[in-house]
Design an enzyme around this catalytic site. Structure first.
Site, short mmCIF file in Angstrom:
data_model
loop_
_atom_site.label_atom_id
_atom_site.label_comp_id
_atom_site.label_asym_id
_atom_site.label_seq_id
_atom_site.Cartn_x
_atom_site.Cartn_y
_atom_site.Cartn_z
CG ASP A 1 38.94 48.08 33.79
OD1 ASP A 1 39.10 47.37 32.79
OD2 ASP A 1 39.82 48.87 34.22
CG ASP B 1 39.36 44.05 30.76
OD1 ASP B 1 40.17 43.99 29.82
OD2 ASP B 1 39.41 44.92 31.65
MG LIG Z 1 40.57 46.66 31.54
#
Ligand SMILES: [Mg+2]
Length: 373
Positions: free
Chosen positions: A311, A119
Protein backbone atom coordinates in the site's frame (compact mmCIF):
# COMPACT_ATOMS: atom_id res chain seq x y z
CA UNK A 1 24.52 -19.46 6.21
CA UNK A 2 24.97 -16.86 3.52
CA UNK A 3 26.38 -13.50 4.51
CA UNK A 4 26.97 -10.91 1.84
CA UNK A 5 27.79 -7.26 2.02
CA UNK A 6 26.97 -4.55 -0.44
CA UNK A 7 29.99 -2.28 -0.82
CA UNK A 8 29.30 1.35 -0.08
CA UNK A 9 31.08 3.84 -2.29
CA UNK A 10 33.02 6.88 -1.09
CA UNK A 11 31.05 8.39 1.79
CA UNK A 12 31.88 11.88 0.56
CA UNK A 13 29.71 11.25 -2.44
CA UNK A 14 26.98 9.15 -0.88
CA UNK A 15 25.28 12.15 0.67
CA UNK A 16 24.63 13.28 -2.87
CA UNK A 17 22.63 10.19 -3.62
CA UNK A 18 20.57 10.38 -0.50
CA UNK A 19 19.20 13.81 -0.64
CA UNK A 20 19.07 14.38 -4.37
CA UNK A 21 17.09 11.20 -5.04
CA UNK A 22 14.46 12.25 -2.62
CA UNK A 23 14.09 15.69 -3.98
CA UNK A 24 12.76 14.08 -7.11
CA UNK A 25 10.68 11.71 -5.02
CA UNK A 26 8.95 14.47 -3.15
CA UNK A 27 5.99 15.05 -5.43
CA UNK A 28 2.76 13.37 -4.44
CA UNK A 29 2.63 11.16 -7.50
CA UNK A 30 6.21 10.46 -8.55
CA UNK A 31 6.88 8.35 -11.57
CA UNK A 32 9.75 6.04 -12.19
CA UNK A 33 10.73 8.10 -15.18
CA UNK A 34 11.38 11.12 -12.97
CA UNK A 35 14.08 9.36 -11.01
CA UNK A 36 17.69 10.10 -11.95
CA UNK A 37 19.63 7.21 -13.43
CA UNK A 38 21.91 5.31 -11.08
CA UNK A 39 25.62 5.44 -11.74
CA UNK A 40 27.64 2.21 -11.97
CA UNK A 41 27.78 0.61 -8.55
CA UNK A 42 24.38 1.98 -7.69
CA UNK A 43 25.33 5.51 -6.71
CA UNK A 44 24.52 8.81 -8.30
CA UNK A 45 27.41 11.18 -8.69
CA UNK A 46 26.69 14.85 -8.18
CA UNK A 47 29.26 17.22 -6.78
CA UNK A 48 29.11 17.81 -3.04
CA UNK A 49 29.29 21.58 -3.55
CA UNK A 50 26.36 21.55 -5.95
CA UNK A 51 24.35 19.40 -3.61
CA UNK A 52 24.93 21.53 -0.54
CA UNK A 53 23.87 24.57 -2.51
CA UNK A 54 20.76 22.69 -3.53
CA UNK A 55 20.04 21.81 0.09
CA UNK A 56 20.29 25.40 1.22
CA UNK A 57 18.08 26.72 -1.54
CA UNK A 58 15.46 24.05 -1.61
CA UNK A 59 15.45 22.75 1.97
CA UNK A 60 12.28 24.54 3.01
CA UNK A 61 10.44 23.65 -0.19
CA UNK A 62 11.36 20.01 0.22
CA UNK A 63 10.03 19.85 3.78
CA UNK A 64 6.75 21.33 2.56
CA UNK A 65 6.57 18.78 -0.25
CA UNK A 66 7.03 15.92 2.20
CA UNK A 67 4.37 17.31 4.49
CA UNK A 68 1.97 17.95 1.59
CA UNK A 69 2.53 14.44 0.36
CA UNK A 70 1.81 12.98 3.78
CA UNK A 71 -1.37 15.03 3.98
CA UNK A 72 -2.44 13.77 0.58
CA UNK A 73 -2.01 10.16 1.69
CA UNK A 74 -4.32 10.75 4.63
CA UNK A 75 -7.76 9.29 3.85
CA UNK A 76 -9.51 12.24 5.55
CA UNK A 77 -8.03 14.57 3.00
CA UNK A 78 -8.54 12.32 0.03
CA UNK A 79 -12.23 11.87 0.80
CA UNK A 80 -12.73 15.60 0.66
CA UNK A 81 -10.89 16.12 -2.62
CA UNK A 82 -13.47 16.27 -5.45
CA UNK A 83 -10.96 15.98 -8.30
CA UNK A 84 -9.66 12.69 -6.92
CA UNK A 85 -13.21 11.36 -6.67
CA UNK A 86 -13.74 12.36 -10.32
CA UNK A 87 -10.56 10.55 -11.32
CA UNK A 88 -11.52 7.38 -9.49
CA UNK A 89 -13.40 5.95 -12.45
CA UNK A 90 -10.58 6.27 -14.95
CA UNK A 91 -8.00 5.15 -12.40
CA UNK A 92 -9.90 1.96 -11.65
CA UNK A 93 -10.04 1.25 -15.40
CA UNK A 94 -6.25 1.25 -15.48
CA UNK A 95 -5.85 -0.51 -12.13
CA UNK A 96 -8.86 -2.79 -11.88
CA UNK A 97 -9.72 -4.69 -8.74
CA UNK A 98 -7.64 -7.86 -8.40
CA UNK A 99 -10.81 -9.55 -7.17
CA UNK A 100 -12.72 -8.63 -10.33
CA UNK A 101 -9.77 -9.74 -12.46
CA UNK A 102 -9.14 -12.97 -10.60
CA UNK A 103 -9.86 -15.27 -13.56
CA UNK A 104 -7.52 -13.30 -15.84
CA UNK A 105 -4.79 -13.32 -13.20
CA UNK A 106 -5.02 -17.07 -12.82
CA UNK A 107 -4.97 -17.49 -16.58
CA UNK A 108 -1.77 -15.40 -16.81
CA UNK A 109 -0.09 -17.53 -14.15
CA UNK A 110 -0.82 -20.78 -16.01
CA UNK A 111 2.17 -23.14 -15.94
CA UNK A 112 4.16 -20.80 -13.72
CA UNK A 113 5.14 -20.91 -10.08
CA UNK A 114 3.31 -18.20 -8.14
CA UNK A 115 5.49 -16.55 -5.47
CA UNK A 116 3.74 -14.23 -3.02
CA UNK A 117 5.20 -11.03 -1.54
CA UNK A 118 3.15 -9.19 1.06
CA UNK A 119 3.72 -5.85 2.72
CA UNK A 120 2.47 -5.74 6.35
CA UNK A 121 1.12 -2.36 7.50
CA UNK A 122 -1.94 -1.29 5.54
CA UNK A 123 -1.86 -4.55 3.57
CA UNK A 124 -2.27 -7.36 6.10
CA UNK A 125 -3.16 -5.07 9.01
CA UNK A 126 -5.11 -1.82 9.11
CA UNK A 127 -3.20 1.44 9.60
CA UNK A 128 -3.77 2.40 13.24
CA UNK A 129 -2.67 5.39 15.32
CA UNK A 130 -0.27 3.38 17.49
CA UNK A 131 2.17 1.47 15.24
CA UNK A 132 2.85 -0.93 18.12
CA UNK A 133 -0.78 -2.04 17.94
CA UNK A 134 -1.00 -2.74 14.19
CA UNK A 135 -2.22 -6.27 14.76
CA UNK A 136 -3.43 -8.54 12.00
CA UNK A 137 -6.67 -10.44 12.55
CA UNK A 138 -6.69 -14.14 13.40
CA UNK A 139 -8.58 -14.73 10.17
CA UNK A 140 -5.86 -12.97 8.16
CA UNK A 141 -3.15 -15.00 9.90
CA UNK A 142 -5.01 -18.23 9.13
CA UNK A 143 -5.33 -17.15 5.49
CA UNK A 144 -1.62 -16.32 5.17
CA UNK A 145 -0.76 -19.67 6.79
CA UNK A 146 -2.81 -21.47 4.14
CA UNK A 147 -1.31 -19.30 1.42
CA UNK A 148 2.23 -20.30 2.48
CA UNK A 149 1.26 -23.95 2.13
CA UNK A 150 0.35 -23.31 -1.49
CA UNK A 151 3.06 -20.85 -2.61
CA UNK A 152 6.44 -19.54 -1.38
CA UNK A 153 5.42 -16.49 0.65
CA UNK A 154 7.44 -13.54 1.93
CA UNK A 155 6.54 -10.60 4.14
CA UNK A 156 8.34 -7.43 3.01
CA UNK A 157 8.08 -4.59 5.50
CA UNK A 158 9.68 -1.33 6.54
CA UNK A 159 9.58 -2.51 10.12
CA UNK A 160 12.40 -4.42 11.74
CA UNK A 161 12.22 -8.12 11.06
CA UNK A 162 11.68 -9.15 14.69
CA UNK A 163 8.79 -6.74 15.07
CA UNK A 164 7.00 -7.81 11.93
CA UNK A 165 7.58 -11.46 12.87
CA UNK A 166 5.97 -10.82 16.26
CA UNK A 167 2.88 -9.50 14.47
CA UNK A 168 2.65 -12.28 11.90
CA UNK A 169 4.03 -15.21 13.96
CA UNK A 170 4.26 -17.71 11.10
CA UNK A 171 7.61 -19.55 11.06
CA UNK A 172 7.07 -20.93 7.55
CA UNK A 173 7.38 -17.54 5.80
CA UNK A 174 10.31 -15.54 4.45
CA UNK A 175 10.70 -12.18 6.19
CA UNK A 176 12.35 -9.12 4.71
CA UNK A 177 12.40 -6.42 7.42
CA UNK A 178 13.78 -2.87 7.34
CA UNK A 179 12.73 -2.45 3.68
CA UNK A 180 14.48 -5.65 2.72
CA UNK A 181 17.77 -4.89 4.48
CA UNK A 182 17.24 -7.76 6.92
CA UNK A 183 16.14 -10.96 5.20
CA UNK A 184 15.62 -14.33 6.81
CA UNK A 185 14.15 -17.51 5.42
CA UNK A 186 11.96 -20.01 7.25
CA UNK A 187 13.63 -21.29 10.45
CA UNK A 188 13.24 -24.92 9.47
CA UNK A 189 14.24 -24.49 5.85
CA UNK A 190 11.65 -24.50 3.11
CA UNK A 191 10.16 -27.02 0.77
CA UNK A 192 10.93 -24.51 -1.97
CA UNK A 193 14.62 -24.21 -1.15
CA UNK A 194 17.18 -26.96 -0.96
CA UNK A 195 19.47 -27.26 2.05
CA UNK A 196 18.74 -27.00 5.74
CA UNK A 197 20.50 -23.75 6.57
CA UNK A 198 18.27 -20.75 7.07
CA UNK A 199 18.71 -17.94 4.58
CA UNK A 200 20.06 -14.76 6.15
CA UNK A 201 21.00 -11.60 4.29
CA UNK A 202 21.86 -8.23 5.82
CA UNK A 203 23.39 -5.92 3.21
CA UNK A 204 23.65 -2.92 5.57
CA UNK A 205 25.06 -4.46 8.75
CA UNK A 206 27.92 -1.97 8.92
CA UNK A 207 25.38 0.82 9.45
CA UNK A 208 23.95 -0.57 12.71
CA UNK A 209 25.96 1.58 15.19
CA UNK A 210 25.16 4.74 13.19
CA UNK A 211 21.44 3.91 13.04
CA UNK A 212 21.42 3.41 16.83
CA UNK A 213 23.08 6.76 17.35
CA UNK A 214 20.57 8.57 15.13
CA UNK A 215 17.68 6.79 16.85
CA UNK A 216 18.82 8.08 20.26
CA UNK A 217 19.31 11.58 18.91
CA UNK A 218 15.87 11.63 17.28
CA UNK A 219 14.23 10.43 20.52
CA UNK A 220 15.85 13.37 22.31
CA UNK A 221 15.09 16.00 19.65
CA UNK A 222 11.43 15.00 19.10
CA UNK A 223 10.54 14.90 22.81
CA UNK A 224 9.01 18.34 22.59
CA UNK A 225 6.58 17.37 19.79
CA UNK A 226 3.44 15.80 21.27
CA UNK A 227 2.50 12.52 19.58
CA UNK A 228 5.79 12.08 17.71
CA UNK A 229 7.00 8.50 17.86
CA UNK A 230 10.45 7.32 16.88
CA UNK A 231 10.79 3.65 16.07
CA UNK A 232 14.07 1.77 15.74
CA UNK A 233 13.63 -0.70 12.90
CA UNK A 234 17.19 -1.97 13.22
CA UNK A 235 18.42 -0.97 9.74
CA UNK A 236 16.23 2.11 9.54
CA UNK A 237 14.57 4.55 11.91
CA UNK A 238 10.95 5.66 11.48
CA UNK A 239 9.53 8.92 12.76
CA UNK A 240 5.76 8.50 12.91
CA UNK A 241 3.50 11.49 12.34
CA UNK A 242 0.21 9.60 12.85
CA UNK A 243 -0.51 11.11 16.29
CA UNK A 244 1.06 14.51 15.70
CA UNK A 245 -1.14 17.58 15.14
CA UNK A 246 -0.91 18.43 11.43
CA UNK A 247 0.06 22.00 12.31
CA UNK A 248 3.27 20.58 13.80
CA UNK A 249 4.19 18.36 10.83
CA UNK A 250 6.48 20.89 9.12
CA UNK A 251 8.26 21.63 12.37
CA UNK A 252 8.79 17.94 13.09
CA UNK A 253 10.02 17.25 9.55
CA UNK A 254 12.49 20.12 9.99
CA UNK A 255 13.79 18.58 13.25
CA UNK A 256 14.32 15.22 11.52
CA UNK A 257 16.12 16.87 8.64
CA UNK A 258 18.40 18.83 10.97
CA UNK A 259 19.48 15.61 12.71
CA UNK A 260 20.19 13.96 9.37
CA UNK A 261 22.46 16.78 8.26
CA UNK A 262 25.27 15.27 10.33
CA UNK A 263 24.89 11.83 8.78
CA UNK A 264 25.78 11.89 5.08
CA UNK A 265 25.68 8.10 4.92
CA UNK A 266 21.99 8.10 5.81
CA UNK A 267 19.06 9.26 3.73
CA UNK A 268 15.49 10.29 4.34
CA UNK A 269 12.46 8.75 2.66
CA UNK A 270 8.78 9.40 3.15
CA UNK A 271 5.91 6.99 3.61
CA UNK A 272 2.34 7.15 4.88
CA UNK A 273 2.54 9.60 7.81
CA UNK A 274 6.11 8.57 8.42
CA UNK A 275 9.62 9.78 7.64
CA UNK A 276 12.23 7.07 7.48
CA UNK A 277 15.98 7.23 7.84
CA UNK A 278 17.92 4.57 5.94
CA UNK A 279 21.48 3.79 4.87
CA UNK A 280 22.41 5.20 1.47
CA UNK A 281 23.02 1.78 -0.03
CA UNK A 282 20.97 1.12 -3.11
CA UNK A 283 18.71 -1.43 -1.55
CA UNK A 284 14.94 -1.37 -1.34
CA UNK A 285 11.87 -3.61 -1.42
CA UNK A 286 12.41 -4.17 -5.15
CA UNK A 287 15.96 -5.41 -4.58
CA UNK A 288 14.70 -7.60 -1.74
CA UNK A 289 12.11 -9.11 -4.11
CA UNK A 290 14.82 -9.89 -6.67
CA UNK A 291 17.12 -11.32 -4.01
CA UNK A 292 14.36 -13.60 -2.70
CA UNK A 293 13.43 -14.80 -6.18
CA UNK A 294 17.08 -15.62 -6.77
CA UNK A 295 17.37 -17.42 -3.43
CA UNK A 296 14.32 -19.49 -4.33
CA UNK A 297 16.04 -20.53 -7.55
CA UNK A 298 14.02 -18.33 -9.93
CA UNK A 299 16.80 -15.93 -10.96
CA UNK A 300 16.62 -16.56 -14.69
CA UNK A 301 13.38 -18.48 -14.90
CA UNK A 302 10.56 -17.58 -17.20
CA UNK A 303 8.14 -19.86 -15.40
CA UNK A 304 7.82 -17.78 -12.24
CA UNK A 305 4.87 -15.53 -11.43
CA UNK A 306 5.62 -13.15 -8.54
CA UNK A 307 2.69 -11.28 -7.00
CA UNK A 308 3.49 -8.31 -4.75
CA UNK A 309 0.78 -6.66 -2.66
CA UNK A 310 1.47 -3.38 -0.86
CA UNK A 311 0.00 0.00 0.00
CA UNK A 312 2.97 2.29 0.35
CA UNK A 313 5.28 4.38 -1.81
CA UNK A 314 8.15 2.12 -0.73
CA UNK A 315 6.28 -0.79 -2.36
CA UNK A 316 6.54 0.99 -5.70
CA UNK A 317 10.17 -0.17 -6.00
CA UNK A 318 8.90 -3.75 -6.02
CA UNK A 319 6.02 -2.99 -8.43
CA UNK A 320 8.54 -1.40 -10.75
CA UNK A 321 10.84 -4.43 -10.67
CA UNK A 322 7.94 -6.68 -11.68
CA UNK A 323 6.98 -4.35 -14.52
CA UNK A 324 10.56 -4.24 -15.78
CA UNK A 325 10.94 -8.02 -15.55
CA UNK A 326 7.59 -8.48 -17.26
CA UNK A 327 6.79 -11.14 -14.71
CA UNK A 328 3.80 -11.36 -12.41
CA UNK A 329 2.33 -8.06 -11.25
CA UNK A 330 1.85 -5.68 -8.37
CA UNK A 331 -1.37 -4.97 -6.52
CA UNK A 332 -1.72 -1.59 -4.82
CA UNK A 333 -3.87 -1.47 -1.70
CA UNK A 334 -5.60 1.88 -1.83
CA UNK A 335 -9.10 3.29 -1.69
CA UNK A 336 -7.97 6.27 -3.71
CA UNK A 337 -6.26 6.90 -7.04
CA UNK A 338 -2.47 7.03 -6.78
CA UNK A 339 0.20 7.05 -9.41
CA UNK A 340 1.56 3.52 -9.27
CA UNK A 341 3.48 0.82 -11.11
CA UNK A 342 1.04 -1.76 -9.80
CA UNK A 343 -1.29 -3.38 -12.33
CA UNK A 344 -4.24 -4.04 -10.08
CA UNK A 345 -5.79 -2.65 -6.93
CA UNK A 346 -7.51 -3.74 -3.76
CA UNK A 347 -9.16 -1.26 -1.46
CA UNK A 348 -8.22 -2.48 2.01
CA UNK A 349 -6.79 -5.39 4.03
CA UNK A 350 -10.13 -7.22 4.11
CA UNK A 351 -10.08 -7.33 0.30
CA UNK A 352 -6.46 -8.52 0.41
CA UNK A 353 -7.66 -11.38 2.61
CA UNK A 354 -10.45 -12.23 0.16
CA UNK A 355 -7.97 -12.26 -2.72
CA UNK A 356 -5.50 -14.50 -0.84
CA UNK A 357 -8.34 -16.80 0.16
CA UNK A 358 -9.42 -17.16 -3.49
CA UNK A 359 -5.85 -17.98 -4.51
CA UNK A 360 -5.72 -20.69 -1.83
CA UNK A 361 -9.07 -22.14 -2.91
CA UNK A 362 -8.03 -22.11 -6.57
CA UNK A 363 -4.76 -23.88 -5.73
CA UNK A 364 -6.47 -26.47 -3.57
CA UNK A 365 -8.98 -27.22 -6.31
CA UNK A 366 -6.29 -27.42 -9.01
CA UNK A 367 -4.19 -29.77 -6.82
CA UNK A 368 -7.16 -32.08 -6.57
CA UNK A 369 -7.14 -32.16 -10.36
CA UNK A 370 -10.56 -30.58 -10.65
CA UNK A 371 -11.37 -27.93 -13.22
CA UNK A 372 -10.14 -24.47 -12.31
CA UNK A 373 -12.61 -21.96 -10.90
MG1 LIG B 1 2.42 -0.72 4.08
Amino acid sequence: MTNQNVVVSDPKSTINLAITVHVSDSSIFPTAAQKPPAAPGGYISISRKKLLKNLEINGGARINAWVDSMRASSPTHLKSTPSITDDQGSWILHHPSALDMFEQIIEASKGKQIVMFLDYDGTLSPIVDDPDRAFMSKKMRATVRKLAKCFPTAIVSGRCRDKVYNFVRLAELYYAGSHGMDIKGPAKGSKYKKGSEALIFQPASEFLPMIDEVYKELIEKTKSTPGAKVENNKFCVSVHFRCVDEKKWSELAQVVRSVLKDYPKLRLTQGRKVLEIRPTIKWDKGKALEFLLESLGFANCTDVFPVYIGDDRTDEDAFKVLRERGQGFGILVSKFPKDTNASYSLQEPTQVMDFLQRLVEWKQVSLRGQPRL
